[in-house]
Design a protein around this motif. Structure first.
Motif, mmCIF file in Angstrom:
data_model
loop_
_atom_site.group_PDB
_atom_site.id
_atom_site.type_symbol
_atom_site.label_atom_id
_atom_site.label_comp_id
_atom_site.label_asym_id
_atom_site.label_seq_id
_atom_site.Cartn_x
_atom_site.Cartn_y
_atom_site.Cartn_z
ATOM 1 N N TYR A 387 48.907 36.677 -10.807
ATOM 2 C CA TYR A 387 48.583 35.946 -9.575
ATOM 3 C C TYR A 387 49.501 36.389 -8.433
ATOM 4 O O TYR A 387 49.041 36.628 -7.314
ATOM 5 N N GLU A 388 50.786 36.512 -8.720
ATOM 6 C CA GLU A 388 51.727 36.893 -7.655
ATOM 7 C C GLU A 388 51.408 38.293 -7.137
ATOM 8 O O GLU A 388 51.570 38.570 -5.957
ATOM 9 N N ASP A 389 50.940 39.147 -8.026
ATOM 10 C CA ASP A 389 50.541 40.501 -7.624
ATOM 11 C C ASP A 389 49.359 40.499 -6.668
ATOM 12 O O ASP A 389 49.254 41.348 -5.799
ATOM 13 N N ARG A 390 48.425 39.582 -6.897
ATOM 14 C CA ARG A 390 47.122 39.689 -6.233
ATOM 15 C C ARG A 390 46.854 38.629 -5.176
ATOM 16 O O ARG A 390 45.848 38.713 -4.463
ATOM 17 N N VAL A 391 47.734 37.656 -5.091
ATOM 18 C CA VAL A 391 47.396 36.505 -4.244
ATOM 19 C C VAL A 391 47.304 36.869 -2.764
ATOM 20 O O VAL A 391 46.436 36.356 -2.050
ATOM 21 N N GLU A 392 48.159 37.774 -2.296
ATOM 22 C CA GLU A 392 48.123 38.137 -0.862
ATOM 23 C C GLU A 392 46.760 38.719 -0.505
ATOM 24 O O GLU A 392 46.163 38.362 0.503
ATOM 25 N N GLU A 393 46.292 39.605 -1.368
ATOM 26 C CA GLU A 393 44.998 40.241 -1.124
ATOM 27 C C GLU A 393 43.881 39.187 -1.153
ATOM 28 O O GLU A 393 42.961 39.194 -0.335
ATOM 29 N N ALA A 394 44.000 38.258 -2.107
ATOM 30 C CA ALA A 394 42.970 37.220 -2.233
ATOM 31 C C ALA A 394 42.985 36.288 -1.020
ATOM 32 O O ALA A 394 41.927 35.942 -0.480
ATOM 33 N N PHE A 395 44.175 35.895 -0.576
ATOM 34 C CA PHE A 395 44.265 35.027 0.613
ATOM 35 C C PHE A 395 43.744 35.761 1.852
ATOM 36 O O PHE A 395 43.079 35.177 2.710
ATOM 37 N N ALA A 396 44.072 37.066 1.946
ATOM 38 C CA ALA A 396 43.621 37.845 3.112
ATOM 39 C C ALA A 396 42.091 37.926 3.127
ATOM 40 O O ALA A 396 41.460 37.796 4.182
ATOM 41 N N LEU A 397 41.502 38.107 1.938
ATOM 42 C CA LEU A 397 40.035 38.140 1.844
ATOM 43 C C LEU A 397 39.449 36.804 2.311
ATOM 44 O O LEU A 397 38.513 36.752 3.113
ATOM 45 N N TYR A 398 40.012 35.710 1.800
ATOM 46 C CA TYR A 398 39.524 34.383 2.178
ATOM 47 C C TYR A 398 39.673 34.159 3.681
ATOM 48 O O TYR A 398 38.797 33.606 4.341
ATOM 49 N N GLU A 399 40.818 34.588 4.214
ATOM 50 C CA GLU A 399 41.042 34.373 5.646
ATOM 51 C C GLU A 399 39.981 35.117 6.458
ATOM 52 O O GLU A 399 39.401 34.567 7.399
ATOM 53 N N ARG A 400 39.710 36.352 6.043
ATOM 54 C CA ARG A 400 38.699 37.149 6.757
ATOM 55 C C ARG A 400 37.328 36.473 6.702
ATOM 56 O O ARG A 400 36.563 36.508 7.662
ATOM 57 N N LEU A 401 37.031 35.809 5.574
ATOM 58 C CA LEU A 401 35.714 35.179 5.411
ATOM 59 C C LEU A 401 35.677 33.742 5.952
ATOM 60 O O LEU A 401 34.664 33.058 5.840
ATOM 61 N N GLY A 402 36.796 33.284 6.485
ATOM 62 C CA GLY A 402 36.837 31.918 7.020
ATOM 63 C C GLY A 402 36.893 30.851 5.941
ATOM 64 O O GLY A 402 36.509 29.705 6.160
ATOM 65 N N ILE A 403 37.380 31.220 4.761
ATOM 66 C CA ILE A 403 37.539 30.232 3.681
ATOM 67 C C ILE A 403 38.930 29.621 3.852
ATOM 68 O O ILE A 403 39.935 30.269 3.583
ATOM 69 N N ARG A 404 38.970 28.383 4.345
ATOM 70 C CA ARG A 404 40.245 27.838 4.821
ATOM 71 C C ARG A 404 40.956 26.929 3.825
ATOM 72 O O ARG A 404 41.966 26.323 4.136
ATOM 73 N N ALA A 405 40.399 26.810 2.615
ATOM 74 C CA ALA A 405 41.058 25.961 1.620
ATOM 75 C C ALA A 405 40.893 26.591 0.245
ATOM 76 O O ALA A 405 39.864 27.214 -0.042
ATOM 77 N N VAL A 406 41.916 26.424 -0.571
ATOM 78 C CA VAL A 406 41.870 26.956 -1.934
ATOM 79 C C VAL A 406 42.384 25.898 -2.897
ATOM 80 O O VAL A 406 43.412 25.268 -2.653
ATOM 81 N N LYS A 407 41.642 25.725 -3.973
ATOM 82 C CA LYS A 407 42.149 24.935 -5.098
ATOM 83 C C LYS A 407 42.753 25.933 -6.081
ATOM 84 O O LYS A 407 42.072 26.865 -6.516
ATOM 85 N N THR A 408 44.031 25.761 -6.393
ATOM 86 C CA THR A 408 44.652 26.613 -7.399
ATOM 87 C C THR A 408 44.733 25.831 -8.710
ATOM 88 O O THR A 408 44.637 24.606 -8.721
ATOM 89 N N GLY A 409 44.922 26.556 -9.808
ATOM 90 C CA GLY A 409 45.002 25.894 -11.108
ATOM 91 C C GLY A 409 45.942 26.643 -12.026
ATOM 92 O O GLY A 409 46.034 27.878 -11.962
ATOM 93 N N TYR A 410 46.650 25.913 -12.848
ATOM 94 C CA TYR A 410 47.632 26.497 -13.761
ATOM 95 C C TYR A 410 47.430 25.920 -15.165
ATOM 96 O O TYR A 410 48.383 25.499 -15.830
ATOM 97 N N ALA A 411 46.149 25.893 -15.585
ATOM 98 C CA ALA A 411 45.832 25.284 -16.874
ATOM 99 C C ALA A 411 46.309 26.194 -18.004
ATOM 100 O O ALA A 411 46.021 27.387 -18.003
ATOM 101 N N GLY A 412 47.030 25.619 -18.958
ATOM 102 C CA GLY A 412 47.535 26.407 -20.087
ATOM 103 C C GLY A 412 49.021 26.702 -19.927
ATOM 104 O O GLY A 412 49.630 26.366 -18.908
ATOM 105 N N GLY A 413 49.565 27.365 -20.935
ATOM 106 C CA GLY A 413 50.997 27.691 -20.913
ATOM 107 C C GLY A 413 51.288 28.774 -19.890
ATOM 108 O O GLY A 413 50.412 29.564 -19.537
ATOM 109 N N ILE A 414 52.515 28.786 -19.413
ATOM 110 C CA ILE A 414 52.906 29.756 -18.384
ATOM 111 C C ILE A 414 53.259 31.103 -19.020
ATOM 112 O O ILE A 414 53.937 31.159 -20.043
ATOM 113 N N PHE A 415 52.752 32.179 -18.408
ATOM 114 C CA PHE A 415 53.273 33.528 -18.684
ATOM 115 C C PHE A 415 54.300 33.805 -17.602
ATOM 116 O O PHE A 415 53.972 33.577 -16.439
#
Ligand code: NOJ
Ligand code: CA
Length: 664
Positions: A387-415
């Motif tokens: 997630y840390e690797d890819r989140v900037e790109e994902a947020f930038a994509l959403y911003e470009r598309l006008g997607i102004r809210a994100v639900k994140t989830g951390y279900a399961g054990g942490i890697f």
């Protein structure tokens, strides 16, 4: 507007203020503006400790403070007082959103600088508010303390009686538990907020504020007395907190009130956070939302590909149309992106590739054109490195598309395995996501989060979060008992807003899962929109259950951002009634546990002289959560501030009222 009155007292006066009966004991006091609440800091035989009084009565007995480190001097003994300063904080501020449009921050703060024989220093800052006390420690960057690995925070809370306590077990990865009510003596290890009632009827809640770069605090029962002690969530190697100096702890908070409602009305947790960090926050907008969500939990749809895939373009367009028609601000779509087939394995999600039957670009445009906010979904499955690797790109994509809210989830054990959801490493992660989201103008709804500690004051794009045993449990487990939501306002919600996801109208959903159900009446679902605070508030049911349903009018009308909030009456675990104002309109939500009750409320919160049209959504006369949950009534009446309203709640029921002023 902010006004600070600051006065730094000289060391000579400071020493005069120190007083103590015991040999070797020096004490200093911060006293609340109303003079009722005090926190005292003492150094007893070189050991720092604090105590708390309310109306002269001891609430917390002398309790130790301090820290132990690997290869560093311990900071819990060998101290003398080197100096002190004090100030009155007297400011008011306006939250970007919240339960009140205007918040006062008034307290007396005293900073005491302690010094060890070696010259190492540590500040302890104590604050007394009318609604509670707080303290934190600050260890500056200095010779012998450039970096640290803390093995223990030694803070104790030595309570003075066997209080009735509402608690969930300490769990380093989840707050999704049913609350227990026991005596303090029977508590084991607990998450915060943990809430208590003394024999004298004082309500106390222990929590923390401004958790920024530190481990989450749990509390465990000490072997003797009615004492809780700090147990920080560890790193995999057992270290609790590590970093470079300075060491700044979160605030340890002890809220106090004569009524349970006073705890809810308090703003102490937000007040202990810094002012808004965003110059422009005009893009942050509270809203209600519907979504492709409940269908998966009740087994109607799937997240992954297949004939029942929920997140198809056609389903999403229907949702967007429904939202646009009914004035609902947002549409959440879960299961839109590839990876659900291997959910739980490392690298499962890339957060940018939609399934072939989900036209991301087209749907984003479709939503934009209709004034609806598409809410993206990033389920990490706990895979933080990806997630840390890819989140900037994902947020930038959403911003470009006008997607102004994100639900994140951390279900399961942490890697990486061994890290916990509530440890320092994840606290840093969650905070970095809040900052990155703000950079891309994205509002967040975090599931499996770290608990709220008031950072919404500083980062108001951190809208809401789960961290609670929410509605979903009713879809696939024994569910949440009727009393659950009568405890939440006085425990979890004291920390901050919660994405409980209310609004299920098809309460037994027998068509999909005959063995599961929600433990509620329909009117209680409406009341939850007033009782439970969330600036992103879901209408969680399938939209077909809302189409042409008269009770949906309440969900359409109820705001999720308020100018004023008052608790009219409450007994934790039994019932609660809250009124909230937005502009000229008032909304009332009243809920009960499995007991039916009739209560009468004065309407003196309404503006005097005005007449209001009250639309009352109540349990039907034959309603009962177990046997007849769907029975409800809607009636309208004209009322004014001099009148009283009788509220009749069925077993497991509730009532919701909208008060609209009539034109003169
Ligand atoms: C758990 C979340 O609480 C829920 O809302 C979500 O639907 C699932 N995880 C899948 O991400
Ligand atoms: Ca969850």
């Amino acid at each position: 507007m902010q006004t600070y009155v600051v006065s730094i007292l000289g060391a000579v006066f400071a020493l005069c203020m120190f007083a103590g009966s015991a040999v070797g004991k020096e004490a200093v006091t911060a006293l609340s503006p109303d003079g009722r609440t005090a926190i005292h800091l003492a150094v007893v035989n070189g050991r720092p400790c604090y105590s708390v009084t309310r109306d002269g009565r001891r609430i917390v007995d002398d309790s130790r403070l301090g820290f132990l480190f690997l290869e560093r001097e311990p900071l819990n003994r060998g101290f003398t007082v080197r100096g002190m300063g004090e100030r009155q904080v007297d400011e008011s501020w306006e939250p970007v959103w919240g339960s009140d449009a205007h918040v006062e921050n008034r307290c007396h703060e005293v900073t005491v600088t302690l010094e060890k024989g070696s010259g190492l220093t540590m500040d302890v800052i104590i604050r007394a508010y009318n609604d509670g006390v707080a303290f934190r420690c600050f260890v500056p960057d200095q010779e012998g303390f450039r970096s640290f690995e803390m093995v223990s925070e030694e803070t104790e809370f030595r309570l003075t009686g066997d209080h009735t306590t509402w608690w969930i077990p300490a769990d380093f990865d989840s707050y999704e538990h049913i609350y227990r009510q026991t005596r303090l003596a029977n508590v084991e290890a607990v998450a915060t907020p943990v809430t208590m009632r003394t024999e004298e009827g004082l309500y106390i809640s222990i929590h923390e504020a401004n958790l920024t770069d530190y481990a989450g605090m749990t509390l465990r029962k000490a072997p003797v007395g009615f004492s809780l002690e700090c147990d920080l969530v560890p790193w995999p190697d057992g270290i609790k907190v590590r970093g470079g100096a300075p060491l700044v702890t979160p605030w340890r908070t002890i809220q106090m009130s004569d009524t349970p409602g006073g705890l809810v009305e308090s703003h102490i947790i937000e007040n202990l956070n810094e002012p808004c960090a965003l110059k422009d926050h005009s893009w942050i907008k509270p809203m209600k939302y519907v979504g492709i969500w409940w269908g998966m939990h009740i087994g109607k749809d799937t997240w992954s590909q297949g004939e029942n895939h929920g997140a198809t373009s056609a389903n999403t367009r229907k949702m967007i149309d429904f939202a646009a028609e009914h004035g609902i601000g947002g549409v959440l779509v879960e299961g839109w992106n590839t990876g659900w087939e291997t959910w739980g394995s490392a690298g499962a999600f890339d957060y940018i590739t939609p399934y072939p039957d989900f036209d991301l670009e087209g749907l984003a445009a479709y939503a934009r054109e209709r004034g609806v906010v598409l809410i993206g979904h990033h389920e990490t499955g706990g895979d933080i490195p990806t997630y840390e690797d890819r989140v900037e790109e994902a947020f930038a994509l959403y911003e470009r598309l006008g997607i102004r809210a994100v639900k994140t989830g951390y279900a399961g054990g942490i890697f990486p395995r061994g890290q916990h959801h509530h440890g320092q490493w994840m606290v840093r992660h969650y905070r970095s996501i809040v900052r990155k989201a703000a950079k891309h103008h994205i509002m967040l709804d975090v599931h499996e989060p770290i608990k709220p500690t008031g950072i919404r004051r500083t980062w108001p794009n951190m809208m809401t979060r789960e961290g609670v045993r929410g509605m979903e449990y009713n879809a696939w487990s024994d569910g949440n008992p009727p009393e659950h939501t009568t405890i939440l306002p006085f425990t979890r919600m004291l920390a901050g807003p919660l994405d409980y996801t209310p609004g299920i109208f098809d309460i037994t959903f027998d068509q999909y899962k005959p063995d599961n159900r929600v433990h509620t009446t329909l009117a209680k679902q409406l009341a939850l929109y007033v009782v439970l605070e969330s600036p992103l508030q879901m209408a969680a049911d399938l939209i077909e259950n809302y189409e042409n349903h008269p009770a949906f009018a309440f969900i359409q009308a109820v705001p999720c951002d308020w100018d004023e909030t008052r608790v009219l009456s409450a007994a934790i675990g039994d019932h609660v009634t809250i009124v909230r104002r937005r502009g000229q309109e008032w909304f009332l939500g009243s809920i009960t546990d499995e007991e039916p009750r009739t209560m009468v409320f004065a309407l003196d919160f309404l503006e005097r002289g005005a007449t209001y049209e009250a639309t009352v959504y109540s349990d039907g006369p034959d309603a009962d959560w177990l046997t007849n949950p769907q029975s409800y009534e809607i009636r309208t009446l004209a009322v004014d501030a001099s009148e009283k309203l009788e509220v009749r709640l069925a077993a497991g029921g509730g009532e919701a009222v909208r008060f609209v002023p009539r034109a003169p």
